[in-house]
Scaffold this active site. Structure first.
Site, PDB file in Angstrom:
ATOM      1  N   LYS A  41       0.817  -1.183   0.000  1.00 37.69           N
ATOM      2  CA  LYS A  41       0.000   0.000   0.000  1.00 37.69           C
ATOM      3  C   LYS A  41       0.864   1.252   0.000  1.00 37.69           C
ATOM      4  O   LYS A  41       0.402   2.345  -0.289  1.00 37.69           O
ATOM      5  CB  LYS A  41      -0.880   0.032   1.272  1.00 37.69           C
ATOM      6  CG  LYS A  41      -1.734  -1.192   1.457  1.00 37.69           C
ATOM      7  CD  LYS A  41      -2.379  -1.142   2.871  1.00 37.69           C
ATOM      8  CE  LYS A  41      -2.952  -2.513   3.164  1.00 37.69           C
ATOM      9  NZ  LYS A  41      -2.719  -2.953   4.510  1.00 37.69           N
ATOM     10  N   GLU A  97       7.371   2.242  -6.368  1.00 41.52           N
ATOM     11  CA  GLU A  97       7.587   1.714  -5.013  1.00 41.52           C
ATOM     12  C   GLU A  97       7.718   2.840  -4.009  1.00 41.52           C
ATOM     13  O   GLU A  97       8.144   3.935  -4.362  1.00 41.52           O
ATOM     14  CB  GLU A  97       8.901   0.909  -4.998  1.00 41.52           C
ATOM     15  CG  GLU A  97       8.728  -0.572  -5.237  1.00 41.52           C
ATOM     16  CD  GLU A  97       8.310  -1.317  -3.959  1.00 41.52           C
ATOM     17  OE1 GLU A  97       7.808  -0.672  -3.022  1.00 41.52           O
ATOM     18  OE2 GLU A  97       8.493  -2.538  -3.930  1.00 41.52           O
ATOM     19  N   ASP A  98       7.396   2.541  -2.764  1.00 46.25           N
ATOM     20  CA  ASP A  98       7.611   3.538  -1.711  1.00 46.25           C
ATOM     21  C   ASP A  98       9.073   3.596  -1.286  1.00 46.25           C
ATOM     22  O   ASP A  98       9.670   4.648  -1.172  1.00 46.25           O
ATOM     23  CB  ASP A  98       6.719   3.229  -0.494  1.00 46.25           C
ATOM     24  CG  ASP A  98       6.840   1.787   0.002  1.00 46.25           C
ATOM     25  OD1 ASP A  98       7.545   0.968  -0.623  1.00 46.25           O
ATOM     26  OD2 ASP A  98       6.223   1.469   1.042  1.00 46.25           O
ATOM     27  N   ASP A 101      14.740  -1.258   0.298  1.00 46.15           N
ATOM     28  CA  ASP A 101      15.621  -1.489   1.448  1.00 46.15           C
ATOM     29  C   ASP A 101      16.672  -2.522   1.020  1.00 46.15           C
ATOM     30  O   ASP A 101      17.672  -2.182   0.404  1.00 46.15           O
ATOM     31  CB  ASP A 101      14.759  -1.949   2.627  1.00 46.15           C
ATOM     32  CG  ASP A 101      15.525  -2.040   3.921  1.00 46.15           C
ATOM     33  OD1 ASP A 101      16.699  -1.646   3.958  1.00 46.15           O
ATOM     34  OD2 ASP A 101      14.943  -2.513   4.925  1.00 46.15           O
ATOM     35  N   ASP A 157       4.421   2.882   6.358  1.00 46.00           N
ATOM     36  CA  ASP A 157       3.765   2.598   7.636  1.00 46.00           C
ATOM     37  C   ASP A 157       4.692   1.949   8.652  1.00 46.00           C
ATOM     38  O   ASP A 157       5.743   1.392   8.301  1.00 46.00           O
ATOM     39  CB  ASP A 157       2.600   1.638   7.406  1.00 46.00           C
ATOM     40  CG  ASP A 157       3.090   0.209   7.120  1.00 46.00           C
ATOM     41  OD1 ASP A 157       3.881   0.032   6.177  1.00 46.00           O
ATOM     42  OD2 ASP A 157       2.702  -0.713   7.862  1.00 46.00           O
TER      43      ASP A 157
END
Ligand code: IMP
Ligand code: MG
Length: 176
Positions: A41, A97-98, A101, A157
């Site tokens: 999300k 993409e957010d 990593d 989040d």
């Protein structure tokens, strides 16, 4: 433990950077239709803002994956919760993409989508923790390279919270 958010990237700075990324994408994809494949999300806020500044024909689709549970460390196992709904064969796919990593999620997604014969596939991520990359990841568009802190806000989040913050903050824990 109390959760504290320390502001790291201001809302205006994010908006300005998204405009710059969009300009770059507009130049690179001139005359083509771009198919935005957004990873839910976390990528939602980013894809909405970015797409508003794109000038070529744009289509959007969503997919959902999990690599992190509700914690802060990767569980190492990637699950496809919801696939894209549209066929990507012959399309110019831009994966949105957010954050990248370790890059393991992205590696999994690219492998899966490449088998569907897109005309091209590039990656656009809002944040990149470059020093943490494990998988071999090639990122065409990066909003911000960040240090190894746990980022929340603008879609990102912690335990499903803080996505709605308009800025990027660092999550810290303090004794009550
Ligand atoms: P990767 O597979 O290690 O690259 O992890 C990518 C996914 O982990 C992202 O799409 C996020 O869902 C989550 N993630 C990694 N770092 C952070 C962070 O700092 N804040 C929030 N989520 C993160
Ligand atoms: Mg993500």
């Amino acid at each position: 433990m109390k959760e504290i958010i320390v502001k790291r990237i201001e809302e205006q700075e994010i908006m300005d950077r998204i405009c710059e990324l969009a300009e770059e994408i507009n130049r690179d994809y001139e005359g083509k239709t771009v198919h935005l494949a957004c990873v839910l999300k976390g990528g939602v806020y980013f894809v909405c803002e970015l797409s508003k500044h794109l000038t070529m024909p744009v289509t959007i689709d969503f997919m959902s994956l999990s690599s992190y549970g509700d914690g802060m460390t990767s569980q190492g196992v990637i699950t496809l919760n919801q696939d894209l709904t549209q066929n990507i064969a012959g399309k110019h796919v831009l994966l949105v993409e957010d954050i990248i990593d370790s890059g393991r999620t992205l590696f999994y997604v690219k492998n899966m989508l490449n088998k569907r014969d897109p005309a091209s596939m590039e990656v656009c991520t809002l944040l990149d923790k470059k020093a943490n990359h494990e998988a071999d990841v090639e990122l065409r568009y990066v909003g911000f390279e960040i240090d190894n802190y746990f980022a929340v806000g603008f879609g990102l989040d912690y335990a499903q919270k803080y996505r709605n913050l308009p800025y990027i903050g660092e999550l810290q824990f303090k004794e009550d």
